[in-house]
Design a protein around this motif. Structure first.
Motif, short mmCIF file in Angstrom:
data_model
loop_
_atom_site.label_atom_id
_atom_site.label_comp_id
_atom_site.label_asym_id
_atom_site.label_seq_id
_atom_site.Cartn_x
_atom_site.Cartn_y
_atom_site.Cartn_z
N LYS A 95 0.81 -1.21 0.00
CA LYS A 95 0.00 0.00 0.00
C LYS A 95 0.85 1.27 0.00
N GLU A 96 1.97 1.24 0.72
CA GLU A 96 2.77 2.45 0.89
C GLU A 96 3.62 2.75 -0.34
N ARG A 97 4.17 3.94 -0.37
CA ARG A 97 5.03 4.34 -1.47
C ARG A 97 6.41 3.70 -1.34
N PHE A 98 7.15 3.73 -2.43
CA PHE A 98 8.40 2.99 -2.54
C PHE A 98 9.37 3.28 -1.39
N ALA A 143 -2.58 -2.03 -14.20
CA ALA A 143 -1.52 -1.17 -13.66
C ALA A 143 -0.24 -1.27 -14.47
N ALA A 144 -0.07 -2.35 -15.21
CA ALA A 144 1.13 -2.51 -16.04
C ALA A 144 1.25 -1.40 -17.09
N PHE A 145 0.12 -0.81 -17.46
CA PHE A 145 0.12 0.23 -18.49
C PHE A 145 0.23 1.63 -17.90
N LEU A 146 0.31 1.72 -16.56
CA LEU A 146 0.30 3.01 -15.88
C LEU A 146 1.57 3.18 -15.04
N PRO A 147 2.09 4.40 -14.91
CA PRO A 147 3.30 4.62 -14.12
C PRO A 147 2.97 4.75 -12.64
N ARG A 148 2.87 3.60 -11.95
CA ARG A 148 2.46 3.59 -10.55
C ARG A 148 3.44 2.78 -9.70
N GLY A 149 4.71 3.03 -9.83
CA GLY A 149 5.69 2.45 -8.93
C GLY A 149 6.07 1.02 -9.24
N THR A 150 6.58 0.33 -8.24
CA THR A 150 7.19 -0.98 -8.46
C THR A 150 6.17 -2.07 -8.76
N TYR A 151 4.95 -1.94 -8.25
CA TYR A 151 3.91 -2.92 -8.62
C TYR A 151 3.65 -2.83 -10.11
N GLN A 247 1.32 10.24 -14.98
CA GLN A 247 1.70 10.17 -13.57
C GLN A 247 1.23 11.41 -12.81
N ARG A 248 1.38 12.56 -13.42
CA ARG A 248 0.94 13.78 -12.75
C ARG A 248 -0.58 13.83 -12.60
N ALA A 249 -1.28 13.18 -13.53
CA ALA A 249 -2.74 13.21 -13.50
C ALA A 249 -3.32 12.28 -12.45
N GLN A 250 -2.55 11.33 -11.96
CA GLN A 250 -3.07 10.38 -11.00
C GLN A 250 -3.03 10.96 -9.59
N SER A 251 -4.14 10.89 -8.92
CA SER A 251 -4.21 11.47 -7.59
C SER A 251 -3.44 10.67 -6.57
N VAL A 252 -3.29 9.37 -6.82
CA VAL A 252 -2.53 8.51 -5.91
C VAL A 252 -1.49 7.77 -6.72
N GLY A 253 -0.24 7.92 -6.35
CA GLY A 253 0.83 7.22 -7.06
C GLY A 253 1.87 6.71 -6.09
N ARG A 254 2.88 6.05 -6.60
CA ARG A 254 3.97 5.53 -5.78
C ARG A 254 5.24 6.22 -6.18
N ARG A 255 6.07 6.55 -5.20
CA ARG A 255 7.36 7.17 -5.49
C ARG A 255 8.45 6.42 -4.76
#
Length: 255
Positions: A95-98, A143-151, A247-255
């Motif tokens: 759940k948490e960011r990178f 999620a594979a098509f979206l820039p959302r961290g290591t998952y 990535q900027r458009a997503q309200s929740v992302g992973r960093r």
């Protein structure tokens, strides 16, 4: 009439994996079920034996442990007990960011989502190509098509690997497909403490419908199964919009 053969499913005690187990058993497949929880495996196995009269083998294993993973790989590589379909479904989410996550947690996710898929596919493909038949379904993610961290990165690897293997081994009689679900009503999000309110209600899918449609796509020889028109539209949009903007458009992302 000969049976459809044996299917080995990872993560079959709940959610998408359980639906695969039930629907493949209904098709007449004998099963090998792989998960960490031995008691839940036995419960599912008993249900499927009673409901469908198929042979069900249970193989308790933690796919994040290399020794236990190798036992599952050895079962897939056993020429005397051939496996005709591998469903790489075992899940792992954080759940948490990178940088908030402990690196060993990140490594554990990578081990289950990437290393296990790599090693189990390698073990299965050898006997399958020798026989000239077989198949692999790798449960990936939109999620594979979206820039959302290591998952997302792990699932992007699954997509790329599956598409390559589909083209490489299809001419040898082995079908490989990546299934890319979005939000599905299963225990997966509950274990991550992600509520149903985290996404609009129309994005949540029923696992039974997802698996039924995925098997239909697999039967047609597709390289990818993307459920519903809404998720197909999301994937199409993701391919058209630059990754940085996404990535900027997503309200929740992973960093």
């Amino acid at each position: 009439m000969p049976t459809p053969g044996t299917a080995l499913i990872t993560g079959p005690t709940a959610g998408i994996g359980l639906c695969f187990a039930r629907q493949l058993a209904a098709r007449g497949h004998d099963l090998v079920l792989v998960a960490r929880n031995a008691s839940r495996l036995e419960e599912v196995a008993a249900e499927l034996r009673t409901a469908h009269g198929v042979t069900v083998e249970v193989l308790p294993a933690d796919l994040g442990d290399r020794g236990q993973l190798d036992r599952v790989a050895a079962r897939l590589a056993d020429r005397d007990r051939p496996v005709d379909l591998l469903v790489n479904n075992a899940g792992f989410g954080l759940k948490e960011r990178f940088l908030v996550n402990d690196i060993e947690l990140e490594q554990g996710m990578h081990d289950v989502l990437v290393t296990a898929v790599l090693r189990l596919s390698h073990a299965a493909l050898g006997p399958m190509t020798e026989r000239g038949r077989g198949g692999i379904i790798n449960v990936s993610s939109v999620a594979a098509f979206l820039p959302r961290g290591t998952y997302s990165a792990a699932k992007a690897w699954v997509n790329s690997f599956s598409e390559w293997a589909h083209n490489e081994y299809g001419p040898q009689g082995v079908r490989v497909m990546a299934l890319c679900p979005g939000f599905v009503k299963t225990e997966f999000h509950e274990r991550m403490e992600v509520s149903r309110e985290s996404a609009p209600s129309f994005l949540w899918l029923e696992a039974e419908d997802l698996v039924r449609d995925a098997l239909a796509d697999f039967d047609k020889g597709k390289a990818f199964s993307i459920p519903s028109k809404r998720y197909k539209a999301i994937v199409a949009a993701s391919r058209a919009i630059p990754g940085g903007l996404l990535q900027r458009a997503q309200s929740v992302g992973r960093r």
